[in-house]
Scaffold this active site. Structure first.
Site, short mmCIF file in Angstrom:
data_model
loop_
_atom_site.label_atom_id
_atom_site.label_comp_id
_atom_site.label_asym_id
_atom_site.label_seq_id
_atom_site.Cartn_x
_atom_site.Cartn_y
_atom_site.Cartn_z
N LYS A 139 0.84 -1.21 0.00
CA LYS A 139 0.00 0.00 0.00
C LYS A 139 0.88 1.25 0.00
CE LYS A 139 -1.75 1.65 4.04
NZ LYS A 139 -1.44 3.08 4.25
N ASN A 140 1.84 1.30 0.94
CA ASN A 140 2.61 2.54 1.08
C ASN A 140 3.51 2.81 -0.11
OD1 ASN A 140 1.33 3.03 3.46
ND2 ASN A 140 3.07 2.50 4.78
N ARG A 171 -3.52 11.18 4.53
CA ARG A 171 -2.35 12.06 4.59
C ARG A 171 -1.43 11.93 3.39
NH1 ARG A 171 0.32 14.31 8.38
NH2 ARG A 171 2.21 13.42 7.52
N CYS A 211 -4.27 13.31 12.83
CA CYS A 211 -4.88 11.99 12.64
C CYS A 211 -4.80 11.24 13.93
CB CYS A 211 -4.21 11.24 11.50
SG CYS A 211 -2.73 10.42 12.01
N ARG A 220 1.38 14.57 13.42
CA ARG A 220 1.86 14.32 12.05
C ARG A 220 1.89 15.56 11.15
NH1 ARG A 220 -0.41 8.54 10.10
NH2 ARG A 220 1.48 8.54 8.86
N PRO A 221 2.81 16.49 11.44
CA PRO A 221 2.91 17.69 10.60
C PRO A 221 3.54 17.39 9.23
CG PRO A 221 4.64 17.68 12.27
CD PRO A 221 3.79 16.46 12.53
N VAL A 222 3.53 18.40 8.33
CA VAL A 222 4.17 18.21 7.02
C VAL A 222 5.29 19.24 6.80
CG1 VAL A 222 2.22 17.08 5.86
CG2 VAL A 222 2.36 19.58 5.87
N ASP A 223 5.79 19.80 7.91
CA ASP A 223 6.81 20.85 7.80
C ASP A 223 8.04 20.40 7.02
OD1 ASP A 223 7.02 19.15 10.10
OD2 ASP A 223 8.68 20.39 10.81
N LEU A 224 8.44 19.12 7.16
CA LEU A 224 9.66 18.66 6.47
C LEU A 224 9.47 18.58 4.96
CD1 LEU A 224 10.68 15.83 8.96
CD2 LEU A 224 11.57 18.16 8.85
N ASP A 265 4.57 0.32 12.11
CA ASP A 265 3.33 -0.23 11.56
C ASP A 265 3.12 -1.70 11.94
OD1 ASP A 265 2.72 2.18 10.46
OD2 ASP A 265 3.18 1.64 8.39
N ILE A 285 8.21 6.53 16.94
CA ILE A 285 7.90 7.27 15.72
C ILE A 285 6.68 8.18 15.91
CG2 ILE A 285 7.43 7.09 13.23
CD1 ILE A 285 10.08 5.83 13.90
N ARG A 333 -8.66 0.05 4.50
CA ARG A 333 -7.65 0.97 3.96
C ARG A 333 -6.37 0.22 3.61
NH1 ARG A 333 -6.07 5.54 7.59
NH2 ARG A 333 -4.75 5.75 5.78
C1 UD1 Z 1 4.77 6.64 6.41
C2 UD1 Z 1 3.79 5.51 6.23
C3 UD1 Z 1 3.22 5.08 7.58
C4 UD1 Z 1 4.33 4.76 8.57
C5 UD1 Z 1 5.33 5.90 8.64
C6 UD1 Z 1 6.54 5.59 9.50
C7 UD1 Z 1 2.89 5.94 4.02
C8 UD1 Z 1 1.72 6.31 3.19
N1 UD1 Z 1 2.74 5.95 5.35
O1 UD1 Z 1 4.02 7.73 6.94
O2 UD1 Z 1 2.39 3.92 7.37
O3 UD1 Z 1 3.77 4.55 9.85
O4 UD1 Z 1 5.81 6.25 7.32
O5 UD1 Z 1 7.17 4.45 9.04
O6 UD1 Z 1 3.94 5.61 3.50
N2 UD1 Z 1 7.18 14.29 10.72
C9 UD1 Z 1 7.36 15.63 10.99
N3 UD1 Z 1 7.27 16.51 9.95
C10 UD1 Z 1 7.00 16.11 8.67
C11 UD1 Z 1 6.82 14.75 8.41
C12 UD1 Z 1 6.93 13.84 9.46
O7 UD1 Z 1 7.60 16.01 12.13
O8 UD1 Z 1 6.93 16.97 7.78
C13 UD1 Z 1 7.28 13.29 11.82
C14 UD1 Z 1 5.98 12.51 12.04
O9 UD1 Z 1 5.07 13.19 12.85
C15 UD1 Z 1 6.51 11.24 12.67
C16 UD1 Z 1 7.87 11.06 11.99
O10 UD1 Z 1 8.22 12.32 11.45
O11 UD1 Z 1 6.69 11.42 14.05
C17 UD1 Z 1 7.91 10.03 10.88
O12 UD1 Z 1 6.83 10.26 9.98
P1 UD1 Z 1 6.94 9.92 8.43
O13 UD1 Z 1 8.07 8.98 8.22
O14 UD1 Z 1 6.90 11.17 7.66
O15 UD1 Z 1 5.57 9.13 8.19
P2 UD1 Z 1 4.64 9.21 6.92
O16 UD1 Z 1 5.46 9.38 5.69
O17 UD1 Z 1 3.52 10.14 7.18
#
Ligand code: UD1
Length: 427
Positions: free
Chosen positions: A22-23, A94, A118, A123-127, A309, A331, A401
Site C-alpha cells: 500500500k505505502n 495524509r 490523525c 503528524r505535521p508536514v513541515d519537512l 506499523d 515514531i 484501507r
Molecule cells: C509513512 C507511512 C506510515 C508509517 C510511517 C513511519 C505511508 C503512506 N505511510 O508515513 O504507514 O507509519 O511512514 O514508518 O507511506 N514528521 C514531521 N514533519 C514532517 C513529516 C513527518 O515532524 O513533515 C514526523 C511525524 O510526525 C513522525 C515522523 O516524522 O513522528 C515520521 O513520519 P513519516 O516517516 O513522515 O511518516 P509518513 O510518511 O507520514
C-alpha cells in the site's frame, strides 16, 4: 458499517499470498504527475486508500484505469487541468500530500490542502515544505492550503538535510528533485523499501538517482521523464501481520512473496520470542519453535529498525507470551490505542507515555472491541484468533484501507472469521 467476527481456534496451516505494498503504491501513483507519458503499475493492492489516491489524481486531470481486477493501474497525466488538491480528499488520507512535489516540479505551481491531524498523533508536514523551499519553491499557507510556486525556470537542485527521518518528506523531495535543475542531495533520507521501490520506478522513467536505501540520496535533475511499467514491491507490513498469525495460534503458514530483507529487525524479534522463520523458494514459512512464545522488548525505529506499523500486531502476540515485554514507540505519539481494547480481552498492559508494558497472560477472552486505526484493527483480529470465544471487531473500515481480502486470506489457513453487516443499535 460492517463488523468482523473472529472465533478463537487452534493452529493455522497453509499459505497466504502477500499483496503489493500500500505505502509503495501510494507514492508510485503520484509519480504519474511527473510525466505526460503512461505509467503502468503492476502488483497493485486492492484497497480503499488506493481508491482515494485514484480519486485525487483524477480530480487533477490524470487518467487512472484499474485493470485486471485492480492489480494493474494504468496512469496517464497527459493533460493536467487542475492543480488544486482539495481538502475533501486530502483529509481522508495524509499520503495525498505526495502530489505536491511532482506537480510543482513539472508545472511550476500547485495548491494542496494541509492534511489534518490523525488518530496516531499530530503528524505535521513541515519537512515536506522545507525540502521544497530549499529547492527554491515559494510557499504561502492560506486558508488551510499550501500555495506553492517554483522559481522561473523551475525548481533548483539543493542540499536537503532532514533533521529527522521522514518517509513521506523523502518521497516528496525525491520526486521533485528528478525534474529540478542540477544536483539534489538528500541527507538523513528514509531508507524504507518503499523509497527504494520509488527510486527504481523513477529510474525506469529516466531519472538519475543514486544512493536509495542509504541515508544519502543524490539526484541529477533531467529535463523530462518518460513512461514505464513497474511492479509494486511486496507489502512488508501485510507480510509481518500474517507472519504473526501462526506465531499467535500455532501451526505453520507460508507467506507467499515474503522476503527476510524487507523485515530483518522484525524477524530477529520473532526469533528471540521463539518463532521460527525460514526462507523457501516461494516466500517465508513461519511456525513456533517449541510451542511457547517468550516475552521480548521492542523499540520502533525508522527502517532498518522495527517498523511502527507492526507494533500493534506484535503487542497482540506478546499479550500471551511468557514473561513481561516492554514496547517503546519512538515514531508516533499516541500509538497505543489498541492497548485498552486488548485489555478488554483480558490482556495485562500498562501504558506510560511512549512505553507499553505487557505482562503475558495464559489466555485472552473474546470481547466486543473497536478498531481505532488501520494497524490497531488488525491487531484485534490477531488477538481474537488466539482468544477463547468470540471477538466482534467494529469500525472495520480502517482495515479496508490497508488489508485486501483479510477474511478470505485468514479463512484460507483455517481461521474462523467472517464479516457481517453491523446490527443497528436499538433506541
Ligand atoms: C509513512 C507511512 C506510515 C508509517 C510511517 C513511519 C505511508 C503512506 N505511510 O508515513 O504507514 O507509519 O511512514 O514508518 O507511506 N514528521 C514531521 N514533519 C514532517 C513529516 C513527518 O515532524 O513533515 C514526523 C511525524 O510526525 C513522525 C515522523 O516524522 O513522528 C515520521 O513520519 P513519516 O516517516 O513522515 O511518516 P509518513 O510518511 O507520514
Amino acid at each position: 458499517m460492517d463488523q468482523i467476527i473472529v472465533r478463537g481456534n487452534g493452529p493455522l496451516n497453509g499459505e497466504i499470498p502477500i499483496a503489493g505494498a500500500k505505502n509503495a503504491c501510494l507514492t508510485l501513483m503520484p509519480a504519474t504527475l511527473l510525466t505526460d507519458q503512461p505509467l503502468t503499475l503492476t502488483n497493485a493492492p486492492r484497497l480503499s486508500d488506493i481508491r482515494t489516491m485514484t480519486e485525487l489524481l483524477r480530480s487533477l486531470g490524470a487518467e487512472v484505469a484499474s485493470l485486471q481486477d485492480g492489480q494493474v493501474l494504468a496512469l496517464s497525466s497527459h493533460d493536467l487541468n487542475n492543480h488544486t488538491a482539495d481538502y475533501d480528499i486530502v483529509r481522508k488520507m495524509r499520503a495525498s500530500i505526495l502530489v505536491l512535489g511532482p506537480m510543482l516540479a513539472r508545472d511550476g505551481h500547485a495548491v494542496v490542502s494541509l492534511p489534518g491531524g490523525c488518530a496516531i498523533g499530530a503528524r505535521p508536514v513541515d519537512l515536506h515544505l522545507k525540502a521544497l523551499e530549499a529547492m527554491g519553491a515559494e510557499l504561502d499557507l492560506r486558508d488551510g492550503y499550501v500555495h506553492a510556486k517554483a522559481p522561473a525556470g523551475g525548481l533548483k537542485g539543493a542540499v536537503i538535510d532532514f533533521p529527522l527521518v521522514s518517509v513521506g518528506a523523502t518521497e516528496n523531495a525525491l520526486m521533485a528533485a528528478t525534474l529540478a535543475r542540477g544536483t539534489t542531495v538528500i541527507r538523513n533520507a528514509a531508507r524504507e523499501p518503499e523509497i527504494v521501490d520509488l527510486a527504481h520506478c523513477l529510474r525506469r522513467m529516466g531519472a538519475q538517482i543514486e544512493g536509495e536505501g542509504t541515508s544519502t540520496i543524490t539526484v541529477e535533475g533531467v529535463r523530462a521523464l518518460g513512461g514505464a511499467t513497474h511492479p509494486v514491491v511486496t507489502d512488508r507490513i501485510e507480510l509481518g501481520t500474517y507472519m504473526l498469525a501462526p506465531a499467535i495460534c500455532g501451526g505453520e503458514v507460508e507467506c507467499l512473496g515474503g522476503r527476510i530483507d524487507l523485515l530483518a529487525a522484525f524477524c530477529e524479534k520473532l526469533d528471540a520470542a521463539g518463532v521460527s522463520v525460514t526462507e523457501t523458494d516461494r516466500g517465508l514459512k513461519v511456525s513456533r519453535k517449541n510451542g511457547k512464545v517468550r516475552a521480548v522488548d521492542v523499540v520502533t525505529e525508522p527502517f532498518p529498525g522495527f517498523p511502527t506499523d507492526l507494533q500493534a500486531q506484535m503487542m497482540a502476540l506478546l499479550c500471551t507470551a511468557e514473561g513481561t515485554s516492554v514496547l517503546e514507540e519512538k515514531i508516533f505519539e499516541n500509538r497505543f490505542m489498541h492497548a485498552p481494547e486488548l485489555t478488554r480481552m483480558g490482556a495485562r498492559i500498562e501504558v506510560h507515555g511512549g512505553h507499553a508494558t505487557v505482562h503475558g497472560v495464559s489466555r485472552l477472552r473474546g470481547a466486543p472491541v473497536m478498531a481505532t486505526d488501520l494497524r490497531a484493527s488488525v491487531s484485534l483480529i490477531l488477538a481474537g484468533l488466539a482468544a477463547e470465544g468470540e471477538t466482534i471487531v467494529s469500525r472495520v473500515y480502517h482495515l479496508d484501507r490497508g488489508y485486501e481480502k483479510v477474511v478470505r486470506k485468514l479463512r484460507g489457513v483455517g481461521a474462523q472469521i467472517e464479516r457481517i453487516k453491523e446490527t443497528p443499535a436499538h433506541d
